[in-house]
Design a protein around this motif. Structure first.
Motif, PDB file in Angstrom:
ATOM      1  N   GLY A  54       0.822  -1.220   0.000  1.00  0.00           N
ATOM      2  CA  GLY A  54       0.000   0.000   0.000  1.00  0.00           C
ATOM      3  C   GLY A  54       0.849   1.261   0.000  1.00  0.00           C
ATOM      4  N   LEU A  55       1.855   1.299   0.903  1.00  0.00           N
ATOM      5  CA  LEU A  55       2.714   2.496   0.987  1.00  0.00           C
ATOM      6  C   LEU A  55       3.494   2.693  -0.312  1.00  0.00           C
ATOM      7  CD1 LEU A  55       4.102   2.262   4.647  1.00  0.00           C
ATOM      8  CD2 LEU A  55       2.456   3.914   3.751  1.00  0.00           C
ATOM      9  N   SER A  56       4.007   1.580  -0.876  1.00  0.00           N
ATOM     10  CA  SER A  56       4.767   1.690  -2.134  1.00  0.00           C
ATOM     11  C   SER A  56       3.871   2.220  -3.249  1.00  0.00           C
ATOM     12  CB  SER A  56       5.339   0.325  -2.537  1.00  0.00           C
ATOM     13  OG  SER A  56       6.180  -0.141  -1.525  1.00  0.00           O
ATOM     14  N   ALA A  57       2.644   1.702  -3.312  1.00  0.00           N
ATOM     15  CA  ALA A  57       1.716   2.146  -4.368  1.00  0.00           C
ATOM     16  C   ALA A  57       1.370   3.623  -4.192  1.00  0.00           C
ATOM     17  CB  ALA A  57       0.450   1.291  -4.343  1.00  0.00           C
ATOM     18  N   ILE A  58       1.140   4.031  -2.933  1.00  0.00           N
ATOM     19  CA  ILE A  58       0.830   5.457  -2.682  1.00  0.00           C
ATOM     20  C   ILE A  58       1.991   6.333  -3.155  1.00  0.00           C
ATOM     21  CG2 ILE A  58       0.517   7.190  -0.839  1.00  0.00           C
ATOM     22  CD1 ILE A  58      -1.056   5.038   0.720  1.00  0.00           C
ATOM     23  N   SER A  59       3.208   5.893  -2.866  1.00  0.00           N
ATOM     24  CA  SER A  59       4.395   6.663  -3.236  1.00  0.00           C
ATOM     25  C   SER A  59       4.578   6.719  -4.754  1.00  0.00           C
ATOM     26  CB  SER A  59       5.623   6.035  -2.567  1.00  0.00           C
ATOM     27  OG  SER A  59       6.777   6.704  -2.974  1.00  0.00           O
ATOM     28  N   VAL A  60       4.498   5.549  -5.407  1.00  0.00           N
ATOM     29  CA  VAL A  60       4.747   5.497  -6.858  1.00  0.00           C
ATOM     30  C   VAL A  60       3.667   6.261  -7.626  1.00  0.00           C
ATOM     31  CG1 VAL A  60       4.861   3.963  -8.865  1.00  0.00           C
ATOM     32  CG2 VAL A  60       6.083   3.370  -6.767  1.00  0.00           C
ATOM     33  N   ILE A  61       2.406   6.021  -7.271  1.00  0.00           N
ATOM     34  CA  ILE A  61       1.311   6.711  -7.979  1.00  0.00           C
ATOM     35  C   ILE A  61       1.440   8.226  -7.768  1.00  0.00           C
ATOM     36  CG2 ILE A  61      -1.203   7.069  -8.033  1.00  0.00           C
ATOM     37  CD1 ILE A  61      -1.479   4.052  -7.402  1.00  0.00           C
ATOM     38  N   GLY A  62       1.724   8.621  -6.537  1.00  0.00           N
ATOM     39  CA  GLY A  62       1.892  10.051  -6.238  1.00  0.00           C
ATOM     40  C   GLY A  62       3.034  10.660  -7.033  1.00  0.00           C
ATOM     41  N   THR A 107      -4.362  18.502  -5.064  1.00  0.00           N
ATOM     42  CA  THR A 107      -4.791  17.291  -5.787  1.00  0.00           C
ATOM     43  C   THR A 107      -4.111  16.053  -5.196  1.00  0.00           C
ATOM     44  OG1 THR A 107      -4.906  18.638  -7.787  1.00  0.00           O
ATOM     45  CG2 THR A 107      -4.968  16.257  -8.098  1.00  0.00           C
ATOM     46  N   LEU A 108      -2.795  16.189  -4.981  1.00  0.00           N
ATOM     47  CA  LEU A 108      -2.040  15.047  -4.439  1.00  0.00           C
ATOM     48  C   LEU A 108      -2.483  14.717  -3.013  1.00  0.00           C
ATOM     49  CD1 LEU A 108       1.453  15.972  -5.870  1.00  0.00           C
ATOM     50  CD2 LEU A 108       0.242  13.837  -6.302  1.00  0.00           C
ATOM     51  N   ALA A 109      -2.795  15.755  -2.240  1.00  0.00           N
ATOM     52  CA  ALA A 109      -3.235  15.525  -0.852  1.00  0.00           C
ATOM     53  C   ALA A 109      -4.562  14.763  -0.840  1.00  0.00           C
ATOM     54  CB  ALA A 109      -3.380  16.865  -0.127  1.00  0.00           C
ATOM     55  N   VAL A 110      -5.497  15.183  -1.662  1.00  0.00           N
ATOM     56  CA  VAL A 110      -6.801  14.502  -1.740  1.00  0.00           C
ATOM     57  C   VAL A 110      -6.598  13.060  -2.210  1.00  0.00           C
ATOM     58  CG1 VAL A 110      -9.011  14.450  -2.997  1.00  0.00           C
ATOM     59  CG2 VAL A 110      -8.125  16.616  -2.110  1.00  0.00           C
ATOM     60  N   ASN A 111      -5.764  12.917  -3.233  1.00  0.00           N
ATOM     61  CA  ASN A 111      -5.478  11.590  -3.794  1.00  0.00           C
ATOM     62  C   ASN A 111      -4.821  10.684  -2.763  1.00  0.00           C
ATOM     63  OD1 ASN A 111      -5.647  10.197  -6.378  1.00  0.00           O
ATOM     64  ND2 ASN A 111      -3.428  10.053  -6.241  1.00  0.00           N
ATOM     65  N   THR A 112      -3.835  11.242  -2.058  1.00  0.00           N
ATOM     66  CA  THR A 112      -3.096  10.453  -1.059  1.00  0.00           C
ATOM     67  C   THR A 112      -4.021  10.060   0.098  1.00  0.00           C
ATOM     68  OG1 THR A 112      -1.105  11.646  -1.669  1.00  0.00           O
ATOM     69  CG2 THR A 112      -1.023  10.455   0.399  1.00  0.00           C
ATOM     70  N   MET A 113      -4.870  10.988   0.517  1.00  0.00           N
ATOM     71  CA  MET A 113      -5.786  10.687   1.628  1.00  0.00           C
ATOM     72  C   MET A 113      -6.780   9.579   1.228  1.00  0.00           C
ATOM     73  SD  MET A 113      -6.585  14.155   3.727  1.00  0.00           S
ATOM     74  CE  MET A 113      -6.778  15.304   2.399  1.00  0.00           C
ATOM     75  N   ALA A 114      -7.228   9.653  -0.008  1.00  0.00           N
ATOM     76  CA  ALA A 114      -8.164   8.617  -0.483  1.00  0.00           C
ATOM     77  C   ALA A 114      -7.456   7.259  -0.537  1.00  0.00           C
ATOM     78  CB  ALA A 114      -8.681   8.994  -1.868  1.00  0.00           C
ATOM     79  N   MET A 115      -6.190   7.255  -0.977  1.00  0.00           N
ATOM     80  CA  MET A 115      -5.443   5.987  -1.022  1.00  0.00           C
ATOM     81  C   MET A 115      -5.161   5.477   0.387  1.00  0.00           C
ATOM     82  SD  MET A 115      -2.869   6.129  -4.305  1.00  0.00           S
ATOM     83  CE  MET A 115      -2.122   7.698  -4.062  1.00  0.00           C
ATOM     84  N   ALA A 116      -4.877   6.434   1.303  1.00  0.00           N
ATOM     85  CA  ALA A 116      -4.631   6.036   2.696  1.00  0.00           C
ATOM     86  C   ALA A 116      -5.883   5.364   3.276  1.00  0.00           C
ATOM     87  CB  ALA A 116      -4.257   7.266   3.525  1.00  0.00           C
ATOM     88  N   ALA A 117      -7.040   5.922   2.970  1.00  0.00           N
ATOM     89  CA  ALA A 117      -8.297   5.328   3.430  1.00  0.00           C
ATOM     90  C   ALA A 117      -8.442   3.916   2.856  1.00  0.00           C
ATOM     91  CB  ALA A 117      -9.475   6.208   3.014  1.00  0.00           C
ATOM     92  N   GLY A 118      -8.053   3.747   1.596  1.00  0.00           N
ATOM     93  CA  GLY A 118      -8.110   2.432   0.953  1.00  0.00           C
ATOM     94  C   GLY A 118      -7.174   1.428   1.624  1.00  0.00           C
ATOM     95  N   LEU A 119      -5.997   1.918   2.006  1.00  0.00           N
ATOM     96  CA  LEU A 119      -5.011   1.054   2.675  1.00  0.00           C
ATOM     97  C   LEU A 119      -5.545   0.576   4.034  1.00  0.00           C
ATOM     98  CD1 LEU A 119      -2.204  -0.215   3.127  1.00  0.00           C
ATOM     99  CD2 LEU A 119      -1.364   2.038   3.759  1.00  0.00           C
TER     100      LEU A 119
END
Lengths: 258, 319
Positions: A54-62, A107-119
């Motif tokens: 999850g963390l790797s995906a958040i980092s790479v996608i971001g 945009t990145l903050a919203v995206n990252t928060m949504a991914m964090a919720a997914g994780l």
């Protein structure tokens, strides 16, 4: 600041309408797939696999969003000449740059928060409960966001005077170099070349230090992250971003638009 | 309140070119001129003459090598000046993911307007440029003419005192051109100063109090449109009918062009009265006598030829 805010909101709206946030679907699928498969292939380390993945995906996608959208932030507006009507309004060029920067960071903050919720949702699915040590993941995600902020600042700088392709190369090169600053500082030349050693050491202080933001392994294992590092990384990312934005503003303030 | 809305002094602009951008081409060469408050001023010139360069310098998109300019008494480097001007870029292009209403609201946010004021102005502008029914369509689906209208709307949204339009009629159909002309005339009636660039003389003749002609980066003439066109009068044209063309009329008819049952004869001003006498003598019916005015194209071509001749002369004397 009101004008920079208007630019930022428009940049965010552009990202949303250009379907940048569609990456969340990919992330959600990845997390669902991992959560379903992880139980079958790993015994006892399900949460470690989910956290690391999850963390790797958040980092790479971001990073992909920060670099690929960031390098076009100013160039695209110049190339398509959407900037012409805007700069004739009472808006300073640095306000425009700050707005573009803020919009992509938002945009990145919203995206990252949504991914964090997914994780966290995937973790909950696998473990059926969350532990106190899982909170460390939030710090790792915060560090990823700080790192992305810095990458956006660099991409924006290159976007002010370079084509997107070259800007991608410059930003990527700086990011990769920034992952090895500690090695550069401790480098002892086998050929005992003091000049090379001094050059590398000097360069290591100039380059953005992206190594400090990587606490993914520690967070995945639930190890505590010192508060001093949180403060240090926050101040470092803020200061470095401000300096890069000031350089970008200086470059862009005298740029002739053709 | 200054007498001049726009004052330009010795404005000079070079564009770099070549592999390392080390060589420079002069695009604008010491331009000095003024635009009076409340007038419609046409900036005329062929493509590449320096019209857009001047306009971009005025609105701060590019920076001069030398010279200064002031709009309503404020230097063009003063950000406060931008609140008093409206600008339509040449072939405008806006964020294609926004609707017309959204893009106008976005631009309105850069002026000191309340939310209610913004909404009222956006609705009024959309009505004014005839885009009320297309207000919710994204700009990616707009035609060139519709984008031009959006451009005009954003330029006048905040009631600017000075409106600067770069080729506002470019790419528009006759109806669109008429609508833009009407908007310019309305702006004049409201007491605003309008500076617009064009290479179409009929637009300038119809709208402008004064025009400035620029060729090769240099101002070559400034004044009322009639003066500019009259500068290069090329003689007189006589339109006449002749029922019977006997041998005595042959000498006159040899130079005339027959169109239907009429003849057109072009003569110099000095020859005019002698030729009229000859025509009267052979029984011709004079329908009209008019001054031949050079078209803008001819006028430009004359200026360009003169420029080339001057450049060639400099080259020869240099050798």
């Amino acid at each position: 600041m009101r004008r920079a805010g208007a630019v930022a909101l428009n940049t965010f709206r552009e990202a949303v309408r250009d379907r940048v946030l569609y990456n969340l679907v990919f992330f959600a699928l990845l997390m669902m797939l991992a959560a379903i498969l992880v139980g079958g292939i790993s015994i006892g380390i399900e949460d470690l696999v989910i956290k690391s993945l999850g963390l790797s995906a958040i980092s790479v996608i971001g990073l992909l969003i920060a670099v690929f959208i960031g390098v076009g932030l100013v160039y695209k507006e110049m190339d398509k000449r959407t900037l012409y009507a805007l700069l004739a309004k009472p808006v300073r060029r640095w306000e425009f740059l700050l707005g573009k920067f803020g919009g992509l960071v938002l945009t990145l903050a919203v995206n990252t928060m949504a991914m964090a919720a997914g994780l966290f949702a995937a973790l909950l699915y696998v473990k059926h409960h969350l532990e106190r040590t899982d909170a460390v993941l939030l710090i790792a995600i915060y560090f990823i966001l700080l790192k992305l902020t810095l990458v956006v600042a660099l991409a924006l700088l290159f976007s002010c005077y370079s084509t997107p392709l070259l800007a991608i190369l410059y930003t990527s090169a700086l990011y990769i170099a920034g992952l090895f600053v500690e090695e550069m500082r401790t480098f002892h030349s086998t050929a005992a070349n003091p000049l090379l050693e001094a050059l590398l050491r000097g360069l290591s202080y100039l380059l953005p230090n992206f190594e400090n933001f990587n606490v993914m392994a520690a967070a995945a294992h639930g190890r505590e992250i010192p508060g001093a590092l949180v403060l240090q990384n926050t101040v470092y990312a803020a200061l470095y971003s401000v300096i890069v934005l000031l350089v970008a503003a200086a470059v862009f303030s005298r740029r002739n638009l053709k | 309140m200054p007498g001049h809305a726009i004052e330009i002094e010795n404005l000079t602009k070079d564009y770099p070119f070549g592999f390392l951008h080390l060589r420079k081409k002069r695009s604008l060469d010491g331009l000095t001129m003024q635009v009076e408050s409340g007038e419609v001023f046409g900036f005329l010139g062929p493509n590449g003459a320096g019209k857009s360069t001047t306009i971009k310098l005025l609105v701060g998109l590019i920076f001069p090598e030398a010279g200064t300019a002031r709009i309503l008494g404020k230097p063009i480097t003063d950000i406060a000046m931008h609140g008093d001007i409206g600008y339509l870029p040449e072939q405008p292009y806006f964020y294609d993911y926004l609707t017309a209403a959204e893009v106008l609201d976005y631009f309105a946010r850069f002026h000191d307007l309340t939310a209610a004021d913004r909404h009222e102005r956006v609705a009024r502008m959309l009505r004014k440029v005839g885009l009320e029914t297309a207000r919710k369509i994204q700009l990616r689906k707009y035609s060139k003419g519709m984008l031009q209208r959006v451009g005009l709307a954003q330029a006048i949204l905040h009631d600017p005192k000075v409106v600067i339009l770069d080729e506002p009629m470019s790419g528009l159909d006759p109806i669109g051109r008429r609508e833009v002309r009407d908007i310019i005339l309305e702006l004049k009636r409201e007491g605003r100063t309008v500076l617009f660039s064009t290479h179409i003389l009929s637009d300038a003749e119809m709208l402008c109090d004064r025009v400035g002609v620029i060729v090769g980066g240099k101002l070559r003439g400034i004044g009322a449109p009639g003066e500019i066109v009259g500068m290069k009068a090329q003689g007189m044209e006589i339109l006449f009918e002749l029922r019977e063309s006997g041998s005595s009329a042959r000498a006159v008819l040899a130079k005339a062009i027959e169109t239907g049952d009429r003849y057109r004869l072009q003569v110099s001003e000095q020859e005019l009265y002698g030729v009229l006498e000859q025509l009267r003598a052979v029984g011709a019916k004079i329908l009209s006598v008019a001054q031949i005015k050079a078209s803008l194209e001819e006028y430009f071509m004359n200026l360009i030829e003169a420029d080339r001749a001057q450049a060639a002369a400099v080259e020869v004397s240099g050798k």
